[in-house]
Design a protein around this motif. Structure first.
Motif, mmCIF file in Angstrom:
data_model
loop_
_atom_site.group_PDB
_atom_site.id
_atom_site.type_symbol
_atom_site.label_atom_id
_atom_site.label_comp_id
_atom_site.label_asym_id
_atom_site.label_seq_id
_atom_site.Cartn_x
_atom_site.Cartn_y
_atom_site.Cartn_z
ATOM 1 N N HIS A 129 0.646 -9.708 -3.609
ATOM 2 C CA HIS A 129 0.004 -9.261 -2.366
ATOM 3 C C HIS A 129 -1.460 -8.852 -2.538
ATOM 4 N N ARG A 130 -1.978 -8.897 -3.749
ATOM 5 C CA ARG A 130 -3.386 -8.575 -4.044
ATOM 6 C C ARG A 130 -3.750 -7.128 -3.727
ATOM 7 N N LEU A 131 -2.776 -6.231 -3.691
ATOM 8 C CA LEU A 131 -3.013 -4.837 -3.309
ATOM 9 C C LEU A 131 -2.826 -3.897 -4.500
ATOM 10 N N ILE A 180 -14.197 -6.755 -10.713
ATOM 11 C CA ILE A 180 -13.388 -6.852 -9.494
ATOM 12 C C ILE A 180 -14.025 -6.056 -8.372
ATOM 13 N N THR A 181 -13.818 -6.513 -7.147
ATOM 14 C CA THR A 181 -14.161 -5.729 -5.961
ATOM 15 C C THR A 181 -12.895 -5.503 -5.156
ATOM 16 N N LEU A 182 -12.650 -4.233 -4.827
ATOM 17 C CA LEU A 182 -11.541 -3.873 -3.952
ATOM 18 C C LEU A 182 -12.081 -3.545 -2.571
ATOM 19 N N GLY A 183 -11.453 -4.101 -1.542
ATOM 20 C CA GLY A 183 -11.777 -3.744 -0.163
ATOM 21 C C GLY A 183 -10.762 -2.754 0.353
ATOM 22 N N GLY A 184 -11.220 -1.625 0.872
ATOM 23 C CA GLY A 184 -10.321 -0.573 1.331
ATOM 24 C C GLY A 184 -9.514 -0.992 2.555
ATOM 25 N N VAL A 185 -8.211 -0.824 2.486
ATOM 26 C CA VAL A 185 -7.312 -1.194 3.586
ATOM 27 C C VAL A 185 -6.906 0.038 4.384
ATOM 28 N N CYS A 186 -6.230 0.966 3.748
ATOM 29 C CA CYS A 186 -5.805 2.197 4.423
ATOM 30 C C CYS A 186 -5.444 3.231 3.369
ATOM 31 N N ARG A 187 -5.465 4.467 3.774
ATOM 32 C CA ARG A 187 -5.001 5.528 2.895
ATOM 33 C C ARG A 187 -3.475 5.526 2.876
ATOM 34 N N PHE A 188 -2.922 6.138 1.852
ATOM 35 C CA PHE A 188 -1.462 6.234 1.774
ATOM 36 C C PHE A 188 -1.066 7.577 1.176
ATOM 37 N N ARG A 189 0.156 7.973 1.484
ATOM 38 C CA ARG A 189 0.736 9.171 0.885
ATOM 39 C C ARG A 189 1.797 8.720 -0.121
ATOM 40 N N VAL A 190 1.767 9.313 -1.294
ATOM 41 C CA VAL A 190 2.719 8.953 -2.349
ATOM 42 C C VAL A 190 4.090 9.519 -2.008
ATOM 43 N N GLY A 191 5.113 8.645 -2.101
ATOM 44 C CA GLY A 191 6.476 9.094 -1.847
ATOM 45 C C GLY A 191 7.261 9.353 -3.112
ATOM 46 N N GLY A 196 -11.140 -9.026 3.557
ATOM 47 C CA GLY A 196 -11.147 -10.366 3.001
ATOM 48 C C GLY A 196 -10.534 -11.350 3.982
ATOM 49 N N ASN A 197 -9.613 -12.144 3.516
ATOM 50 C CA ASN A 197 -8.964 -13.143 4.369
ATOM 51 C C ASN A 197 -7.686 -12.644 5.024
ATOM 52 N N LYS A 198 -7.359 -11.382 4.848
ATOM 53 C CA LYS A 198 -6.087 -10.841 5.307
ATOM 54 C C LYS A 198 -6.292 -9.789 6.379
ATOM 55 N N SER A 199 -5.451 -9.860 7.409
ATOM 56 C CA SER A 199 -5.468 -8.866 8.476
ATOM 57 C C SER A 199 -4.266 -7.937 8.314
ATOM 58 N N TYR A 200 -4.535 -6.641 8.348
ATOM 59 C CA TYR A 200 -3.480 -5.627 8.252
ATOM 60 C C TYR A 200 -3.445 -4.867 9.574
ATOM 61 N N ARG A 201 -2.352 -5.016 10.296
ATOM 62 C CA ARG A 201 -2.249 -4.393 11.624
ATOM 63 C C ARG A 201 -1.043 -3.475 11.762
#
Length: 225
Positions: free
Chosen positions: A54-56, A99-110, A4-9
């Motif tokens: 954060h829309r996440l 709703i549409t979700l755009g995939g950002v990254c996988r995560f591991r549950v802590g 979307g409009n957000k960059s995750y680096r």
């Protein structure tokens, strides 16, 4: 990763805690999109809160008794999910969100955060930082074998595809789209999610498809007998 409009680096771009949406049989992958129809009050509240911050949202599968390896620190959730950014949201007029979700990254549950006053669940997460990097475009994927497997599945189930669109798709899009669209069960979807890279995901998808075709063939043979 641009969603979307957000960059995750960087790791700092990912919150340490996110609301989680347990959804059996669903698969969201980095760089892909997942449409959702939200109607339960607790999840409507969750998406409202996410939109104001954060829309996440963390999409994750409930733990499966038959897949011990997927269990993590939270007993009833799989250990790995995928973070999605809300890229579109529409009200239906009857109390639902589309709703549409755009995939950002996988995560591991802590671990799980105490609910407090929220009706939904929140977990501490560790992101797969490699998913945020531009790179794996599928150069090592056996595209020919993947397409042959896909065609065999379509033929066995009397289905058709827009082959012009398939041929034009990038290898990365092809692998991830076929993985998300595949009609396989929760355990298979989790294996596709946890694949180390695009090549392994493609190989896993081919293997799952071949097993399904062989099983269907055996069932057909038993019926004839």
């Amino acid at each position: 990763m641009q969603v979307g409009n957000k960059s995750y680096r960087l790791e700092a771009d990912i919150p340490e805690q996110v609301p989680v949406f347990p959804l059996s049989g669903a698969l969201l992958l980095p760089g892909s999109q997942l449409p959702l129809n939200i109607f339960e009050p607790r999840y409507l509240s969750m998406f409202d809160d996410a939109m104001s911050s954060h829309r996440l949202i963390g999409v994750i599968q409930p733990a499966m008794a038959e897949a011990e390896s997927c269990k993590g620190p939270v007993e009833d959730l799989c250990r790995v999910g995928c973070l999605g950014r809300i890229t579109s949201i529409a009200e239906t007029g009857d109390g639902r969100y589309v709703i549409t979700l755009g995939g950002v990254c996988r995560f591991r549950v802590g671990g799980e955060v105490e609910k407090g006053r929220k009706p939904y669940r929140t977990c501490r997460i560790s992101p797969f930082l490699g998913d945020l990097e531009a790179g794996d475009e599928g150069a090592e994927v056996d595209r020919k074998a993947l397409l042959e497997s896909f065609k065999a599945y379509l033929d066995a189930n009397d289905l058709e595809a827009d082959w012009n669109s398939v041929e034009r798709a990038s290898t990365q899009t092809l692998v991830n789209s076929l993985s998300m669209m595949s009609p396989y069960g929760p355990a298979e979807k989790q294996a596709l999610l946890e694949a180390d890279n695009l090549r392994v995901r493609a190989e896993t998808l081919i293997a799952i498809t071949e097993i399904a075709l062989a099983r269907d063939s055996e069932d057909y043979g038993r019926v004839l007998q």
